[in-house]
Each structure stands twice: as structure tokens, then as C-alpha cells.
Design a protein around this motif. Structure first.
Motif, PDB file in Angstrom:
ATOM      1  N   ALA A   1       0.826  -1.216   0.000  1.00 33.25           N
ATOM      2  CA  ALA A   1       0.000   0.000   0.000  1.00 33.25           C
ATOM      3  C   ALA A   1       0.854   1.256   0.000  1.00 33.25           C
ATOM      4  CB  ALA A   1      -0.927  -0.004   1.210  1.00 33.25           C
ATOM      5  N   ASP A   2       1.862   1.280   0.858  1.00 33.11           N
ATOM      6  CA  ASP A   2       2.777   2.419   0.903  1.00 33.11           C
ATOM      7  C   ASP A   2       4.060   1.984   1.598  1.00 33.11           C
ATOM      8  OD1 ASP A   2       2.309   2.668   3.769  1.00 33.11           O
ATOM      9  OD2 ASP A   2       0.513   3.799   3.322  1.00 33.11           O
ATOM     10  N   THR A   3       5.075   2.794   1.468  1.00 35.75           N
ATOM     11  CA  THR A   3       6.362   2.482   2.088  1.00 35.75           C
ATOM     12  C   THR A   3       7.177   3.749   2.213  1.00 35.75           C
ATOM     13  OG1 THR A   3       8.221   0.923   2.056  1.00 35.75           O
ATOM     14  CG2 THR A   3       7.666   1.995  -0.035  1.00 35.75           C
ATOM     15  N   LYS A   4       8.165   3.723   3.092  1.00 34.67           N
ATOM     16  CA  LYS A   4       9.036   4.889   3.219  1.00 34.67           C
ATOM     17  C   LYS A   4      10.493   4.462   3.094  1.00 34.67           C
ATOM     18  CE  LYS A   4       9.319   4.990   8.300  1.00 34.67           C
ATOM     19  NZ  LYS A   4       9.077   5.804   9.512  1.00 34.67           N
TER      20      LYS A   4
ATOM     21  N   GLU B   1      16.481   0.686   6.761  1.00 42.27           N
ATOM     22  CA  GLU B   1      15.765  -0.517   6.358  1.00 42.27           C
ATOM     23  C   GLU B   1      14.948  -0.207   5.115  1.00 42.27           C
ATOM     24  OE1 GLU B   1      12.621  -1.807   8.998  1.00 42.27           O
ATOM     25  OE2 GLU B   1      12.274   0.241   9.674  1.00 42.27           O
ATOM     26  N   VAL B   2      14.595  -1.242   4.361  1.00 41.00           N
ATOM     27  CA  VAL B   2      13.740  -1.028   3.196  1.00 41.00           C
ATOM     28  C   VAL B   2      12.662  -2.102   3.128  1.00 41.00           C
ATOM     29  CG1 VAL B   2      15.392   0.220   1.741  1.00 41.00           C
ATOM     30  CG2 VAL B   2      15.369  -2.271   1.680  1.00 41.00           C
ATOM     31  N   LEU B   3      11.435  -1.644   2.886  1.00 42.94           N
ATOM     32  CA  LEU B   3      10.326  -2.525   2.534  1.00 42.94           C
ATOM     33  C   LEU B   3      10.101  -3.654   3.544  1.00 42.94           C
ATOM     34  CD1 LEU B   3      11.315  -2.335  -1.169  1.00 42.94           C
ATOM     35  CD2 LEU B   3       9.047  -1.660  -0.321  1.00 42.94           C
ATOM     36  N   THR B   4      10.138  -3.277   4.807  1.00 42.53           N
ATOM     37  CA  THR B   4       9.821  -4.214   5.885  1.00 42.53           C
ATOM     38  C   THR B   4       8.436  -3.890   6.437  1.00 42.53           C
ATOM     39  OG1 THR B   4      10.602  -2.835   7.708  1.00 42.53           O
ATOM     40  CG2 THR B   4      12.265  -4.156   6.543  1.00 42.53           C
ATOM     41  N   PRO B   5       7.865  -4.776   7.269  1.00 42.81           N
ATOM     42  CA  PRO B   5       6.582  -4.459   7.897  1.00 42.81           C
ATOM     43  C   PRO B   5       6.641  -3.240   8.826  1.00 42.81           C
ATOM     44  CG  PRO B   5       6.963  -6.817   7.959  1.00 42.81           C
ATOM     45  CD  PRO B   5       8.250  -6.183   7.503  1.00 42.81           C
ATOM     46  N   ASP B   6       7.823  -2.805   9.236  1.00 37.00           N
ATOM     47  CA  ASP B   6       7.935  -1.599  10.053  1.00 37.00           C
ATOM     48  C   ASP B   6       7.919  -0.328   9.215  1.00 37.00           C
ATOM     49  OD1 ASP B   6       8.022  -3.036  12.394  1.00 37.00           O
ATOM     50  OD2 ASP B   6       9.911  -2.175  13.095  1.00 37.00           O
ATOM     51  N   SER B   7       8.332  -0.422   7.956  1.00 33.09           N
ATOM     52  CA  SER B   7       8.430   0.779   7.116  1.00 33.09           C
ATOM     53  C   SER B   7       7.394   0.786   5.994  1.00 33.09           C
ATOM     54  CB  SER B   7       9.831   0.884   6.506  1.00 33.09           C
ATOM     55  OG  SER B   7      10.084  -0.188   5.616  1.00 33.09           O
ATOM     56  N   SER B   8       6.527  -0.208   5.959  1.00 32.18           N
ATOM     57  CA  SER B   8       5.598  -0.383   4.843  1.00 32.18           C
ATOM     58  C   SER B   8       4.266  -0.918   5.346  1.00 32.18           C
ATOM     59  CB  SER B   8       6.154  -1.399   3.834  1.00 32.18           C
ATOM     60  OG  SER B   8       7.520  -1.196   3.577  1.00 32.18           O
ATOM     61  N   ARG B   9       3.238  -0.699   4.533  1.00 34.42           N
ATOM     62  CA  ARG B   9       1.958  -1.371   4.768  1.00 34.42           C
ATOM     63  C   ARG B   9       1.812  -2.480   3.735  1.00 34.42           C
ATOM     64  NH1 ARG B   9       0.177   3.983   6.014  1.00 34.42           N
ATOM     65  NH2 ARG B   9      -0.784   4.119   8.069  1.00 34.42           N
TER      66      ARG B   9
ATOM     67  N   GLN C   1      -7.702  -2.318   6.263  1.00 36.26           N
ATOM     68  CA  GLN C   1      -7.334  -3.627   5.716  1.00 36.26           C
ATOM     69  C   GLN C   1      -6.525  -4.433   6.740  1.00 36.26           C
ATOM     70  OE1 GLN C   1      -8.562  -4.102   2.503  1.00 36.26           O
ATOM     71  NE2 GLN C   1      -9.378  -2.050   2.895  1.00 36.26           N
ATOM     72  N   PRO C   2      -6.674  -5.754   6.740  1.00 36.12           N
ATOM     73  CA  PRO C   2      -5.754  -6.584   7.538  1.00 36.12           C
ATOM     74  C   PRO C   2      -4.339  -6.414   7.001  1.00 36.12           C
ATOM     75  CG  PRO C   2      -7.025  -7.950   6.032  1.00 36.12           C
ATOM     76  CD  PRO C   2      -7.611  -6.561   5.941  1.00 36.12           C
ATOM     77  N   SER C   3      -3.359  -6.448   7.884  1.00 34.92           N
ATOM     78  CA  SER C   3      -2.000  -6.128   7.425  1.00 34.92           C
ATOM     79  C   SER C   3      -0.941  -6.951   8.138  1.00 34.92           C
ATOM     80  CB  SER C   3      -1.717  -4.642   7.615  1.00 34.92           C
ATOM     81  OG  SER C   3      -1.879  -4.262   8.969  1.00 34.92           O
ATOM     82  N   TYR C   4       0.229  -6.977   7.505  1.00 37.75           N
ATOM     83  CA  TYR C   4       1.378  -7.715   8.057  1.00 37.75           C
ATOM     84  C   TYR C   4       2.242  -6.756   8.867  1.00 37.75           C
ATOM     85  CZ  TYR C   4       0.221 -11.322   4.610  1.00 37.75           C
ATOM     86  OH  TYR C   4      -0.418 -12.293   3.872  1.00 37.75           O
ATOM     87  N   ASP C   5       1.771  -6.336  10.003  1.00 31.97           N
ATOM     88  CA  ASP C   5       2.574  -5.392  10.778  1.00 31.97           C
ATOM     89  C   ASP C   5       2.155  -5.435  12.244  1.00 31.97           C
ATOM     90  OD1 ASP C   5       0.149  -4.117  10.696  1.00 31.97           O
ATOM     91  OD2 ASP C   5       0.844  -2.354   9.604  1.00 31.97           O
ATOM     92  N   LYS C   6       1.980  -4.267  12.846  1.00 32.46           N
ATOM     93  CA  LYS C   6       1.712  -4.180  14.283  1.00 32.46           C
ATOM     94  C   LYS C   6       0.224  -4.171  14.601  1.00 32.46           C
ATOM     95  CE  LYS C   6       5.567  -0.921  14.221  1.00 32.46           C
ATOM     96  NZ  LYS C   6       5.973   0.466  14.507  1.00 32.46           N
ATOM     97  N   GLN C   7      -0.572  -4.680  13.691  1.00 33.24           N
ATOM     98  CA  GLN C   7      -2.020  -4.596  13.851  1.00 33.24           C
ATOM     99  C   GLN C   7      -2.494  -5.203  15.169  1.00 33.24           C
ATOM    100  OE1 GLN C   7      -4.181  -6.293  10.581  1.00 33.24           O
ATOM    101  NE2 GLN C   7      -6.122  -6.304  11.660  1.00 33.24           N
TER     102      GLN C   7
ATOM    103  N   ALA D   1       5.158 -12.422   6.555  1.00 30.88           N
ATOM    104  CA  ALA D   1       5.520 -11.443   5.531  1.00 30.88           C
ATOM    105  C   ALA D   1       6.860 -11.799   4.906  1.00 30.88           C
ATOM    106  CB  ALA D   1       5.569 -10.045   6.139  1.00 30.88           C
ATOM    107  N   TYR D   2       7.824 -12.165   5.741  1.00 31.69           N
ATOM    108  CA  TYR D   2       9.152 -12.552   5.233  1.00 31.69           C
ATOM    109  C   TYR D   2       9.046 -13.758   4.302  1.00 31.69           C
ATOM    110  CZ  TYR D   2      13.850 -14.478   5.135  1.00 31.69           C
ATOM    111  OH  TYR D   2      15.054 -14.997   4.708  1.00 31.69           O
ATOM    112  N   GLU D   3       8.318 -14.767   4.754  1.00 33.86           N
ATOM    113  CA  GLU D   3       8.248 -16.012   3.977  1.00 33.86           C
ATOM    114  C   GLU D   3       7.496 -15.822   2.662  1.00 33.86           C
ATOM    115  OE1 GLU D   3       8.641 -19.364   7.501  1.00 33.86           O
ATOM    116  OE2 GLU D   3       6.644 -18.884   6.738  1.00 33.86           O
ATOM    117  N   ARG D   4       6.409 -15.075   2.685  1.00 35.88           N
ATOM    118  CA  ARG D   4       5.631 -14.874   1.461  1.00 35.88           C
ATOM    119  C   ARG D   4       6.414 -14.041   0.445  1.00 35.88           C
ATOM    120  NH1 ARG D   4      -0.746 -13.984   1.897  1.00 35.88           N
ATOM    121  NH2 ARG D   4      -0.387 -14.315  -0.326  1.00 35.88           N
ATOM    122  N   LEU D   5       7.121 -13.028   0.922  1.00 40.92           N
ATOM    123  CA  LEU D   5       7.844 -12.154  -0.001  1.00 40.92           C
ATOM    124  C   LEU D   5       9.073 -12.849  -0.573  1.00 40.92           C
ATOM    125  CD1 LEU D   5       7.486  -8.825   1.970  1.00 40.92           C
ATOM    126  CD2 LEU D   5       6.625  -9.239  -0.355  1.00 40.92           C
TER     127      LEU D   5
END
Length: 299
Positions: A205-208, A223-231, A244-250, A289-293
Motif C-alpha cells: 500500500a505504501d512504504t518509506k 531498512e527497506v520494505l519491511t513491515p515496520d516501514s511499509s503497509r 485492511q488486515p496487514s502484516y505489521d503491528k495490527q 511477511a518474510y516467507e511470502r515475499l
């Protein structure tokens, strides 16, 4: 009031000078002048660094960043020199350490958005813009944007909010040429990553990103494109119109704002420790998230 519930004491390692304790990472400088970044298992939510850690989180962030650096290598140089922990470092630093070039960092959070949510959604609801960029009528939470947009933010200290700013403000702060480089690099990296994630059933969805200069060369850092820096959202469950359900701190956010936690985020009281079921569920999301990506099994 916010920040660390319990600020950790940095580990002292011979030959390293401790520079900074961040929300997740400890930053050191070695005798060669290189930076040594160590990702902890700390987790933050609502501008607090919580007292409970998420096992393996720092290693997941580090290994996923390394994987993404490889996927973006033909687009952007990165700052990583080595993943070998320095001599005398604790055994626990293995897998969570990056030895990096020391860069002239650009003080801008470079955010790319392909979908409307979060602070972008809040601004859109008021002005039909995000960071001053006009968007069509009729968008809702989770809507895909007509095209990805560059929505920069100022980089805030621990316990403070990043603040969205306009592209014109970035150009004023860092110069027109650098601002253009940041926008081009951010959107190119996001587009590449979004396509890779989509192939794996994940919506990015977005990333920084954070960037610095190595001489005249723009280099992606941190870091790049991790669940901490991205949705990251599961593509098969994407449904605009609600969160949306998400792979992060939900799970962490949901529990902290639940009656079970007993915490009022509007108070000045620090949040409580996380229960084991929230820790386990959050760890599982980071690993998934790690395994799927990457297409590899976490071990």
C-alpha cells in the motif's frame, strides 16, 4: 508525553562508539568510521516504544531488508558493506547487524503511496489532497490511487510524529535537484517492489525510504520494505471501504486500544506490557511477511 517506556542501556563493544538509540535500532561507529546498525526486537506503537519485545523481529527486519536491497540493486545503490558482527559483539547480534557506509543523510522521510490509508486518508477526507497533491473524488480507505504518489515527511525524534510536507517544502529544504532525485528514486523503488509483492499475493500500500549521499551518489539507507516501514496487505482480502488486515503491528495496536489492555492512549500514562498471545500473533505476522515475499522458510 511519549517515547520509551523503558529506555535500554546500549551494549558496549570494544572498538565501537555508541551514537544513537532509535525505536528499533542501535547505531554505532567503528574504528574505520563505518556505521554499525543493530536491529533489536523492540516494537513501537502510538509513539511509544513498548516494554515488551517481539522475538526474532530484528532479524526478520534485517534479513528482509537485505533481500530487498538485492531486488533493487539495479535501480539504487545501498549502504551495506557487511553483515558480519564486529569482534567482541554479543552472539545475539548475528543476523541483525549491518555494517554500512557513513552517508550524508537527507533529512526527509521519502514516502510512496499507491493506496489511500493512514495519514493520507485523514488529509484526503478534509481537503481531497495528500501532501498538497489533488486526488479524485470518491476515494475511500484502501482505494488504489490512479498512480503512485510521492508524499514526503519530516523525520521526527523518538516519541514524536513525522509530519507530512509538500514536495515544494522538500525542494526548499534540500534543493530542487535533490528533491527531484528523491522523488524519482522513491517512486521507481516503490513501483518495482509493488510488482514483486503483487506476484506473491501481497498489496504494497505504501512504504518509506531514507536516502543519503555517498559523494555525489544517492544511496538508499536504513531498512527497506519491511513491515515496520511499509503497509503490506494480503491481496486476497483487499476490500476498499474499511481498514485492511496487514502484516505489521495490527495485533499490538488493536490490543492497546482494547478494553483488555486498560490503557487510554490519550493519557500521559505509558502503555502496559503485551500479553503472550499478542506477542505470538505479531511475531507470526512478521515471519509470514518474510516467507511470502522471499519464498523461503524462516529459521
Amino acid at each position: 508525553m511519549s517515547g520509551f517506556v523503558e529506555k535500554p542501556e546500549p551494549i558496549q563493544v570494544p572498538g565501537l562508539v555508541h551514537l544513537h538509540t532509535g525505536k528499533v535500532r542501535e547505531l554505532y561507529r567503528n574504528e574505520a568510521g563505518e556505521l554499525v546498525m543493530v536491529a533489536s526486537d523492540r516494537i513501537s506503537a502510538y509513539d511509544w516504544v513498548l516494554p515488551t519485545e517481539i522475538p526474532d523481529k530484528g532479524r526478520v527486519l534485517t534479513q528482509l531488508s537485505l533481500w530487498w536491497f538485492d531486488q533493487l540493486a539495479d535501480l539504487l545503490p545501498h549502504h551495506v558493506l557487511s553483515t558480519e558482527p564486529p569482534a567482541g559483539a554479543p552472539a545475539d547480534w548475528a543476523g541483525r547487524t549491518l555494517v554500512c557506509k557513513s552517508l550524508d543523510m537527507v533529512p526527509v522521510e521519502c514516502v510512496a503511496r499507491g493506496y489511500l490509508t493512514g495519514s493520507g486518508l485523514a488529509e484526503y477526507a478534509e481537503t481531497r489532497t495528500v501532501c498538497g497533491l489533488a486526488l479524485p473524488e470518491g476515494l475511500v480507505d484502501g482505494s488504489e490511487l490512479p498512480a503512485p504518489i510521492f508524499t514526503p515527511a519530516t523525520k521526527a525524534a523518538v516519541g514524536e510524529h513525522d509530519e507530512n510536507v509538500s514536495y515544494e517544502e522538500v525542494a526548499r529544504q534540500v534543493g530542487a535537484e535533490t528533491a527531484a532525485q528523491l522523488r524519482q528514486a522513491t517512486l521507481a523503488a516503490y513501483s518495482r517492489a509493488r510488482n514483486i509483492a503483487r506476484e506473491r499475493g501481497i498489496v504494497l500500500a505504501d512504504t518509506k525510504f531514507e536516502f543519503g549521499f555517498d559523494g555525489e551518489t544517492l544511496v538508499v539507507a536504513d531498512e527497506v520494505l519491511t513491515p515496520d516501514s511499509s503497509r503490506f496487505w494480503p491481496a486476497d482480502r483487499w476490500e476498499p471501504g474499511h481498514a485492511q488486515p496487514s502484516y505489521d503491528k495490527q495485533f499490538v495496536r488493536d490490543w492497546l486500544t482494547s478494553a483488555e489492555s486498560g490503557w487510554d492512549r490519550r493519557s500521559e500514562q505509558p502503555p502496559p506490557a503485551l500479553p503472550q498471545h499478542v506477542v505470538d500473533a505479531t511475531r507470526a505476522k512478521y515471519v509470514e511477511a518474510y516467507e511470502r515475499l522471499t519464498g523461503t522458510t524462516w529459521s
